[in-house]
Design an enzyme around this catalytic site. Sequence first.
Site: not given
Length: 339
Positions: A158, A193, A195, A282
Amino acid sequence: MKAFFDERQRAHDPKHFMANGRVSANPEQPQRIAELSRGASAANCNLIAPTDHGLGPIAEIHSPEYLTFLETIHSRWIRTEGASDEVIPNIHPDRRTASYPKSASGQAGFHQADTSCPIAAGTWQSAYWSAQTALSAADSVLAGEAAAYALCRPPGHHAFGDLAGGFCFLNNSAIAAQALLRAGRRPAILDVDVHHGNGTQGIFYQCKDVLTVSLHADPARFYPFFWGHAEERGEGEGRGYNLNLPLPRGTDDENYLAALDVALNRIRSFGADVLVLALGLDAHENDPFHGFSITTPGFARIAGAISGLDLPAVIVQEGGYLSADLGDNLTSFLNGYGK
């Protein structure tokens, strides 16, 4: 498979995390290291300390201004009367072209995208060695290893070139990819991931030398919200070198694997000769963020499909948060890779 980790990555110990207006314990805890180490050991990976490559490879991705901020902001912040123990911004510029403030508070708002990346006394040290871990795994692959695992914590995908966010400070996957590119290789980054890897996308969005591909929960109602949509294909020379595959919340093994086929075909079309795999665990059905419903055996199937590319791979740890399954998920993935 060779695996890398540095004990100094434990120093970052964030206390706070704000979401939906509520302050709670930060889920990106040092305890993740114990669970991931257990998972790596169960897959017969012995963790090796990384080599210090210095700031040069990091500064190929992140601006010197931003690196100065990360290294010095905490000591400057705590000199402010009434300041908290952690650097958490309360104001953000309305545009990235805004003037650069002198105050610690203003610079925090400029360089921290959200409230999930608090900076404490040990943050810079941990982020620095997390990046060195990724660089050492890249070295291993360049030396001939078929795959190497980097236990990077804090994670990185990120983080933009001058912006922290989503528990991330230095973009380990991007730093590894740039090192591979500098060595004359043709890298693709595959982000699995839950996200979207918005920082990675942003870093390479106008670049045709690195392909970026991400499978993630649809950001229409899921972090990072503003990035990760299917129509984002790159800009300028990078047009067509970015592929986003947003998937519905609750996506299971079979539907994930079907989307993964699309991602792998794009990587083949790019002619990549090395892979950087941004590994988020995740996506698991029991992860605290509840984005996808991937099972523990499903991670082995995902790994097997990716290894079918037959590319040397730098496997960089991204997300995957504390649950009873975290270590087992890593073991499943690493054991499934190459089978």
